[in-house]
Design a protein around this motif. Structure first.
Motif, PDB file in Angstrom:
ATOM      1  N   GLY A  12      -9.996   5.012   5.302  1.00  0.00           N
ATOM      2  CA  GLY A  12      -9.138   5.535   4.650  1.00  0.00           C
ATOM      3  C   GLY A  12      -8.071   6.481   5.541  1.00  0.00           C
ATOM      4  O   GLY A  12      -6.738   6.250   5.535  1.00  0.00           O
ATOM      5  N   SER A  13      -8.508   7.035   6.641  1.00  0.00           N
ATOM      6  CA  SER A  13      -7.868   7.836   7.630  1.00  0.00           C
ATOM      7  C   SER A  13      -6.971   6.727   8.493  1.00  0.00           C
ATOM      8  O   SER A  13      -6.044   7.035   8.897  1.00  0.00           O
ATOM      9  N   TYR A  56       0.801  -1.257  -0.005  1.00  0.00           N
ATOM     10  CA  TYR A  56      -0.035  -0.073  -0.120  1.00  0.00           C
ATOM     11  C   TYR A  56       0.923   1.135  -0.002  1.00  0.00           C
ATOM     12  O   TYR A  56       0.540   2.087  -0.641  1.00  0.00           O
ATOM     13  N   ASN A  66      -5.917   3.638   7.916  1.00  0.00           N
ATOM     14  CA  ASN A  66      -5.064   3.097   7.054  1.00  0.00           C
ATOM     15  C   ASN A  66      -3.904   4.312   6.923  1.00  0.00           C
ATOM     16  O   ASN A  66      -2.706   3.547   7.070  1.00  0.00           O
ATOM     17  N   LYS A  67      -4.044   5.173   6.618  1.00  0.00           N
ATOM     18  CA  LYS A  67      -3.204   6.221   6.460  1.00  0.00           C
ATOM     19  C   LYS A  67      -2.426   6.438   7.601  1.00  0.00           C
ATOM     20  O   LYS A  67      -0.947   6.577   7.580  1.00  0.00           O
ATOM     21  N   LYS A  68      -2.746   6.499   8.749  1.00  0.00           N
ATOM     22  CA  LYS A  68      -2.184   6.829   9.944  1.00  0.00           C
ATOM     23  C   LYS A  68      -1.345   5.363  10.283  1.00  0.00           C
ATOM     24  O   LYS A  68      -0.075   5.596  10.772  1.00  0.00           O
ATOM     25  N   PHE A  89      -9.490   4.263   0.027  1.00  0.00           N
ATOM     26  CA  PHE A  89      -8.545   3.423   0.375  1.00  0.00           C
ATOM     27  C   PHE A  89      -8.562   2.248  -0.867  1.00  0.00           C
ATOM     28  O   PHE A  89      -9.669   1.898  -1.081  1.00  0.00           O
ATOM     29  N   GLU A 105      -3.506   4.403  -2.457  1.00  0.00           N
ATOM     30  CA  GLU A 105      -3.925   5.893  -2.470  1.00  0.00           C
ATOM     31  C   GLU A 105      -3.683   6.678  -1.267  1.00  0.00           C
ATOM     32  O   GLU A 105      -4.186   6.168   0.039  1.00  0.00           O
ATOM     33  N   LYS A 106      -2.949   7.701  -1.134  1.00  0.00           N
ATOM     34  CA  LYS A 106      -2.518   8.181  -0.045  1.00  0.00           C
ATOM     35  C   LYS A 106      -2.719  10.089  -0.144  1.00  0.00           C
ATOM     36  O   LYS A 106      -2.592  10.554   0.795  1.00  0.00           O
ATOM     37  N   ASN A 156      -8.084  11.215   2.507  1.00  0.00           N
ATOM     38  CA  ASN A 156      -8.360  10.214   3.535  1.00  0.00           C
ATOM     39  C   ASN A 156      -9.903   9.487   3.170  1.00  0.00           C
ATOM     40  O   ASN A 156     -10.275   8.420   3.810  1.00  0.00           O
ATOM     41  N   TYR A 205       2.079   5.213   7.986  1.00  0.00           N
ATOM     42  CA  TYR A 205       3.077   6.519   7.930  1.00  0.00           C
ATOM     43  C   TYR A 205       3.551   6.382   9.688  1.00  0.00           C
ATOM     44  O   TYR A 205       3.868   7.458  10.197  1.00  0.00           O
TER      45      TYR A 205
END
Length: 305
Positions: free
Chosen positions: A258-259, A163, A261-263, A175, A168-169, A172, A266
């Motif tokens: 989406g939020s 990912y 997963n992004k956290k 996903f 997709e980054k 948010n 990173y």
């Protein structure tokens, strides 16, 4: 989309049951008497279900009119598509929270507690080994049901790495990943469907290709075990994919997930805590995508586009 927040709540006992008329928009009123009895107000998020229908969901309690003592709750639109509610329905209220409430974090060896990655304006309900998360921004709300704990193993870490490279980054609310290799797309899908308990009908499947080609649609339909009408064809004129069968983009539109997963991807502290096997799996995931991994005298350098 109904499976987005389906949940068998036979073991959940309601704190109260009320009889209501549900409008075609999914809205129903809750009397001031019930609100006062439960000690609720317009800062509460209420968890409820409708008897006879296999779903449970959350909604913010809102005044019917400014200054009015009656309130209302709303069933998410994706839940009642194709449903004709009865004239009078039994609504079971199971729990309520304040905006931003979440469970106390739990350290479970070998697992990731997804509730740790919620934004401050997300509200979380515990349901046995799952969490139902509610998010509201302005007039738009979202629900999603997820396992609370995600097992940290090589498969999980490979998908995090993949990912990082292909996902997709930029936003948010999306996903998903895009790639021209059906084996990689299938591996990613298998992971999210089996480990995160999402369902394929939550996702959009967009085939990006230079020109419309029924052969390419049949190819992806067979590879991903999808009906052809589930695949949206998008012709790309400016810098189109070079592969014969185009690039498949698999996307879930959900701000909550989406939020989260992004956290996670990173979270450098989480990445640094991985053991050698999981760290290697993450790097293999990056390499499988469009990322690069270089070894400089024992020092690993990872880069993504």
């Amino acid at each position: 989309m109904r499976k987005l927040i389906e949940y068998s709540f036979k073991n959940q006992k309601p704190i109260i049951k009320i009889k209501v008329a549900i409008q075609k928009t999914g809205i129903f009123n809750v009397s001031a008497k019930i609100v006062d009895r439960l000690g609720l107000d317009d800062s509460c998020i209420v968890l409820f279900g409708v008897s006879g229908y296999d779903f449970i969901c959350a909604s913010k309690l809102k005044n019917v009119r400014k200054g009015d003592r009656d309130f209302r709750l709303t069933i998410p639109r994706q839940l009642f598509i194709g449903i004709n509610f009865r004239e009078r329905n039994d609504v079971e209220i199971f729990d309520y929270r304040r905006i931003g409430d979440r469970p106390i974090s739990v350290c479970k060896k070998g697992y990731l507690d997804l509730s740790l990655y919620l934004n401050g304006n997300m509200t979380c309900f515990e349901l046995e080994n799952k969490i139902l998360i509610y998010f509201l921004i302005e007039h738009s709300s979202s629900n999603i049901l997820l396992p609370r704990f995600l097992k940290i193993d090589e498969l999980t870490c490979w998908n995090f790495g993949f990912y990082l490279a292909e996902g997709e980054k930029a936003t948010n609310y999306r996903f998903g990943v895009s790639n021209n290799d059906p084996n990689l797309i299938r591996k990613f899908l298998d992971f999210v469907l089996n480990n995160l308990e999402l369902t394929s009908d939550m996702f959009s499947f967009d085939l990006r290709i230079k020109r419309a080609d029924s052969k390419a649609i049949r190819f992806w339909s067979k590879e991903l075990s999808l009906s052809e009408d589930k695949i949206n064809l998008r012709e790309i004129k400016n810098k189109p994919p070079e592969s014969e069968n185009g690039n498949m983009s698999v996307v879930l539109y959900n701000t909550i997930f989406g939020s989260i997963n992004k956290k996670i991807i990173y979270d450098l502290e989480f990445i640094k805590s991985l053991d050698d096997k999981c760290a290697s799996a993450l790097l293999r995931g990056v390499q499988a995508g469009d990322g690069s991994v270089l070894n400089h005298g024992g020092c690993i350098e990872m880069s993504i586009a």
